[in-house]
Design a protein around this motif. Structure first.
Motif, PDB file in Angstrom:
ATOM      1  N   ALA A  83       4.797  13.591  14.542  1.00 21.19           N
ATOM      2  CA  ALA A  83       5.839  14.107  13.644  1.00 21.19           C
ATOM      3  C   ALA A  83       6.397  12.983  12.772  1.00 21.19           C
ATOM      4  CB  ALA A  83       6.954  14.759  14.453  1.00 21.19           C
ATOM      5  N   HIS A  84       6.560  11.807  13.368  1.00 20.58           N
ATOM      6  CA  HIS A  84       7.033  10.638  12.615  1.00 20.58           C
ATOM      7  C   HIS A  84       6.087  10.349  11.443  1.00 20.58           C
ATOM      8  CE1 HIS A  84       8.575   6.368  12.267  1.00 20.58           C
ATOM      9  NE2 HIS A  84       7.374   6.242  11.719  1.00 20.58           N
ATOM     10  N   GLU A  85       4.788  10.303  11.745  1.00 25.98           N
ATOM     11  CA  GLU A  85       3.818   9.932  10.700  1.00 25.98           C
ATOM     12  C   GLU A  85       3.737  10.992   9.607  1.00 25.98           C
ATOM     13  OE1 GLU A  85       3.124   6.283  12.405  1.00 25.98           O
ATOM     14  OE2 GLU A  85       2.621   7.046  10.429  1.00 25.98           O
ATOM     15  N   THR A  92       6.064  12.984   8.735  1.00 27.10           N
ATOM     16  CA  THR A  92       7.293  12.929   7.939  1.00 27.10           C
ATOM     17  C   THR A  92       7.180  11.878   6.836  1.00 27.10           C
ATOM     18  OG1 THR A  92       8.597  13.686   9.822  1.00 27.10           O
ATOM     19  CG2 THR A  92       9.808  12.631   8.034  1.00 27.10           C
ATOM     20  N   HIS A  93       6.414  10.811   7.089  1.00 30.74           N
ATOM     21  CA  HIS A  93       6.155   9.859   6.000  1.00 30.74           C
ATOM     22  C   HIS A  93       5.514  10.590   4.816  1.00 30.74           C
ATOM     23  CE1 HIS A  93       7.526   6.186   7.737  1.00 30.74           C
ATOM     24  NE2 HIS A  93       6.619   6.119   8.690  1.00 30.74           N
ATOM     25  N   GLY A  94       4.681  11.573   5.120  1.00 28.08           N
ATOM     26  CA  GLY A  94       4.070  12.377   4.059  1.00 28.08           C
ATOM     27  C   GLY A  94       5.105  13.198   3.307  1.00 28.08           C
ATOM     28  N   VAL A 117      10.972   3.607  -1.094  1.00 25.81           N
ATOM     29  CA  VAL A 117      10.098   2.434  -1.131  1.00 25.81           C
ATOM     30  C   VAL A 117      10.066   1.787   0.247  1.00 25.81           C
ATOM     31  CG1 VAL A 117       9.765   0.150  -2.147  1.00 25.81           C
ATOM     32  CG2 VAL A 117      10.538   2.066  -3.569  1.00 25.81           C
ATOM     33  N   TYR A 118       8.865   1.404   0.671  1.00 26.85           N
ATOM     34  CA  TYR A 118       8.688   0.973   2.054  1.00 26.85           C
ATOM     35  C   TYR A 118       8.975  -0.506   2.230  1.00 26.85           C
ATOM     36  CZ  TYR A 118       6.820   1.594   6.761  1.00 26.85           C
ATOM     37  OH  TYR A 118       6.677   1.687   8.120  1.00 26.85           O
ATOM     38  N   GLN A 119      10.144  -0.925   1.811  1.00 25.70           N
ATOM     39  CA  GLN A 119      10.569  -2.296   2.103  1.00 25.70           C
ATOM     40  C   GLN A 119      12.089  -2.377   2.124  1.00 25.70           C
ATOM     41  OE1 GLN A 119       8.947  -4.753  -1.024  1.00 25.70           O
ATOM     42  NE2 GLN A 119      10.683  -4.353  -2.358  1.00 25.70           N
ATOM     43  N   ASN A 121      13.402   4.946   5.167  1.00 16.98           N
ATOM     44  CA  ASN A 121      12.148   5.698   5.266  1.00 16.98           C
ATOM     45  C   ASN A 121      11.721   5.798   6.736  1.00 16.98           C
ATOM     46  OD1 ASN A 121       9.388   6.456   5.163  1.00 16.98           O
ATOM     47  ND2 ASN A 121       9.169   5.621   3.093  1.00 16.98           N
ATOM     48  N   GLU A 122      11.713   4.658   7.430  1.00 21.13           N
ATOM     49  CA  GLU A 122      11.364   4.637   8.854  1.00 21.13           C
ATOM     50  C   GLU A 122      12.320   5.508   9.667  1.00 21.13           C
ATOM     51  OE1 GLU A 122       8.032   3.603   9.421  1.00 21.13           O
ATOM     52  OE2 GLU A 122       9.117   3.514  11.297  1.00 21.13           O
ATOM     53  N   SER A 123      13.618   5.398   9.346  1.00 16.62           N
ATOM     54  CA  SER A 123      14.611   6.140  10.118  1.00 16.62           C
ATOM     55  C   SER A 123      14.436   7.650   9.954  1.00 16.62           C
ATOM     56  CB  SER A 123      16.023   5.726   9.703  1.00 16.62           C
ATOM     57  OG  SER A 123      16.984   6.487  10.417  1.00 16.62           O
TER      58      SER A 123
HETATM   59 ZN   LIG Z   1       6.659   4.810  10.387  1.00 16.83          ZN
END
Ligand SMILES: [Zn+2]
Length: 550
Positions: free
Chosen positions: A371-373, A375-377, A386-388, A395-397
Motif C-alpha cells: 500500500a505504501h508503494e 500510494t507513491h503512484g 518532489v522526492y527530496q 511524500n514518504e509520510s
Molecule cells: Zn516510500
C-alpha cells in the motif's frame, strides 16, 4: 411460479407500513448493551439489525426460518457502497450446521450513519434433512464420471449445500454436493468441440444425480473469485478471471488489478517486456508471491474505490499492474532483488525477492509495504511531491499513512491498529517505521529534531517520522474518551489534502493547512461544536510535533 424454497421479505423505511417493523426492530435493539451504530463498521451494524430481525415477530419469514431450522447462522458475503445513493449494502448468506443454504441471501441497506434503510431476505427451512453426508467427494466424482465420461475435469472439490429440489415430486430439500465448473468434453463430430462447463449436484445421502446446472458460456475471460494461499501462508480472497476452458488468471476485472510474472528477468534490462506473462492456474497452483501481490493490490484498489471513491490511481479506471519475480540489471543476482518499487514511467509495481530460511520470499507479502508503494503512484499522479528534503519526507509520510490506513482497513477499532510499517520484511533493507512512536525506529517525532542531511535525499525516510507522528495524533485524537474522527474521515482528510491541495514542493505546514481546509468542507454539515472540536484536534495533532499553520 418459480419455486426456490426460499421465503422472501423486503422492507424499506420509507414504506408507510414499515413503522411497526421499525419499532419492533428498535425494541429488539434496545435489549442488550447500547451501541452507537455510527461507531460500528457496516457489517457489525447490519448484523445488529439482522439479529433484531430474527428476534422480531414482525419479520416472520426470517424469524420462523431461524426457529424452524436450528443451528442457523448468517455469514457475511460482501459489503458494497453504492455511490449513487451513498448507502451501503451488507450481504449475508444463510448457513445451517455450517452448510450454506443454496441461493439464500439477506441484504441490509444502511445509510452513511449506519441507520437502517431497507431489508431484503430470502431464506430457507431445510427442516429435518440430515446434515451429515453419507457419501464422500470421491463418490461424487464417480457419479460425474459415469455421467460425463472419465475425461470430465473437476475444477474444485465438491462442496456441501442445502439445495431445494424443485424437480422432485413433491419438491423437497436435499443435502447435495455441488461440483462447480466441471469441464465436460462432448464427443467430436467433425466440428471443433466447445468445452462445456456445468455444475454437478449430487445427493449427499443417495448418490442420486440431482441436477446439472449450466454455467454461462463466454468466449472470453469472465469474472470469478478464488481462494489461495499467499506468501505468508494466509488464505486470501481473490477476484480473478476464468476462460471457457477453466483456465484462471490473476486479473480482477472489477478494479482492473492485474498481476504478472516476470520470471526473474531484469525488470529494467534491455529487451525486457514489462509486465511479463499472465499468472495462470491451471496447470499449477498460483505462486504465493503473485497471490500476495494480487490480493494486496486489490485491497489498495478496494480502499481507493470504497473509502475514497476513486476509480484507480488516476481516478479514471487506470489498471493497477504488478509484476512479481523481478530482478534488477544493476544487481548481479539472477534470483535476488531486495526491493519493491512503484515505477512511475511504467505506472506499475515491480517486486523483488530475497532468501528467507533458504526460500525466496517476495516483497509483495507485506500489505502495508504494498500500500505504501502504490500510494507513491497516487502521489505521483496528484500532488507530485518532489522526492527530496521536506517535500520528499512528506511524500514518504503520506505513503506510510495510507499504508497504515489500508492495512488496518478491516479493523474498525483504531485502538487495535498496527502502526508498524514493514515489520513483515524485517532485516531486508526496507526501513522499519512505527507511526505511533517514530523514535523507536530512529526517526524524529518533533520539528526540534528535524534531521538536516545530504543522505537519503535529505532524510526523506527519517524526517517523515515528524509528519507521521502528527498523523498518528490526528487519527487517535479523543474527546471525552471517544475518537474524534472515524477512520474513513481521516482517510478522506489525508486524501483530499494530498490529491487536491498539496503541490510538488509542499512541506509539513502546507500539509497541516491542507488538512484543515479539507476538514472545513468535509464537516460542513456537522453541528458547529463538533466541527470546531474536529478542527481543534487537527491543530493539536500538528502543534504537538512543532508544525504550526503559519
Ligand atoms: Zn516510500
Amino acid at each position: 411460479m418459480y419455486a426456490n424454497g426460499l421465503d422472501s421479505y423486503t422492507m424499506h423505511v420509507d414504506d408507510a407500513e414499515s413503522a411497526p417493523t421499525i419499532a419492533s426492530i428498535d425494541e429488539e435493539l434496545g435489549v442488550g448493551p447500547p451501541a452507537d451504530t455510527r461507531d460500528l463498521d457496516p457489517e457489525t451494524a447490519a448484523r445488529r439489525y439482522l439479529n433484531a430481525m430474527i428476534a422480531s415477530p414482525e419479520v416472520p419469514s426470517i424469524s420462523t426460518a431461524d426457529a424452524e431450522t436450528p443451528a442457523t447462522e448468517y455469514r457475511t458475503v460482501r459489503t458494497e457502497t453504492v455511490p449513487l445513493t451513498g448507502s451501503r449494502i451488507v450481504k449475508f448468506a444463510q448457513y445451517r450446521h455450517r452448510i450454506p443454504v443454496y441461493g439464500s441471501l439477506v441484504t441490509i441497506e444502511l445509510d452513511e450513519g449506519n441507520t437502517l434503510v431497507s431489508i431484503g431476505s430470502a431464506v430457507g427451512e431445510p427442516g429435518d434433512v440430515d446434515p451429515v453426508a453419507t457419501i464422500s467427494p470421491a463418490d461424487v466424482q464417480k457419479v460425474i464420471h459415469k455421467d460425463a465420461g472419465e475425461s470430465a475435469v473437476l475444477a474444485d472439490p465438491p462442496r456441501l449445500y442445502y439445495y431445494f429440489d424443485n424437480t422432485a415430486e413433491p419438491n423437497k430439500w436435499r443435502l447435495v454436493y455441488i461440483a462447480q465448473n466441471v469441464q465436460r468434453h462432448p464427443p467430436t463430430d467433425g466440428d471443433s468441440p466447445v468445452p462445456d462447463i456445468v455444475d454437478y449436484l449430487v445427493d449427499a445421502h443417495t448418490s442420486e444425480l440431482v441436477a446439472t446446472l449450466p454455467r454461462v458460456y463466454t468466449a472470453t475471460w469472465s469474472p470469478d473469485t478464488a481462494e489461495a494461499l499467499d506468501g505468508l501462508d494466509q488464505k486470501r480472497e481473490l477476484r480473478i478471471e476464468r476462460d471457457e476452458n477453466g483456465n484462471r488468471r490473476l486479473h480482477d476485472p472489477e478494479r482492473k488489478v492485474e498481476t504478472y510474472d516476470l520470471d526473474f528477468k531484469k525488470w529494467n534490462g534491455p529487451g525486457t517486456r514489462l509486465p511479463g506473462k499472465d499468472v495462470l492456474n491451471p496447470p499449477a497452483a498460483w505462486i504465493p508471491a503473485a497471490v500476495s501481490a494480487h490480493a494486496n493490490a486489490q485491497e489498495v484498489a478496494d480502499f481507493l474505490f470504497n473509502v475514497l471513491r476513486r476509480d484507480g490511481l488516476d481516478g479514471m479506471g487506470q489498471r493497477l499492474i504488478s509484476s512479481v519475480n523481478c530482478t534488477d540489471m544493476f544487481e548481479p543476482s539472477t534470483t535476488i532483488w531486495r526491493n519493491a518499487a512503484w515505477i512511475p514511467m511504467r505506472a506499475q509495481m515491480v517486486y523483488g525477492q530475497r532468501p528467507v530460511n533458504g526460500e525466496l520470499t517476495s516483497y509483495a507479502i507485506a500489505k502495508d509495504v504494498v500500500a505504501h508503494e502504490i500510494t507513491h503512484g497516487l502521489t505521483d499522479r496528484t500532488a507530485g511531491l518532489v522526492y527530496q528534503s521536506e517535500s520528499g519526507a512528506l511524500n514518504e509520510s503520506y505513503s506510510d499513512i495510507f499504508g497504515i490506513l489500508i492495512s488496518n482497513q478491516h479493523e474498525p477499532d483504531v485502538a487495535q491498529w498496527n502502526w508498524e510499517m514493514g515489520e513483515d520484511l524485517n532485516q531486508t533493507g526496507i526501513p522499519l517505521r512505527d507511526l505511533s512512536n517514530p523514535t523507536r525506529r530512529n526517526q524524529p517525532a518533533h520539528m526540534d529534531d528535524f534531521l538536516v542531511t545530504g543522505a537519503d535525499n535529505g532524510g526523506v525516510h527519517t524526517n517523515s517520522g515528524i509528519h507521521n507522528k502528527a498523523a498518528f495524533n490526528l487519527i487517535t485524537a479523543k474527546h471525552n474518551g471517544q475518537h474524534v474522527f472515524t477512520s474513513s474521515e481521516v482517510a478522506a482528510l489525508f486524501y483530499i489534502a494530498l490529491t487536491q491541495f498539496l503541490s510538488s514542493t509542499s512541506g509539513f505546514a502546507d500539509s497541516r493547512r491542507a488538512i484543515e481546509r479539507a476538514a472545513k468542507t468535509l464537516f460542513q454539515q456537522n453541528p458547529p461544536a463538533t466541527r470546531a472540536r474536529k478542527l481543534a484536534a487537527i491543530g493539536d495533532a500538528f502543534d504537538a510535533v512543532g508544525v504550526s499553520a503559519l
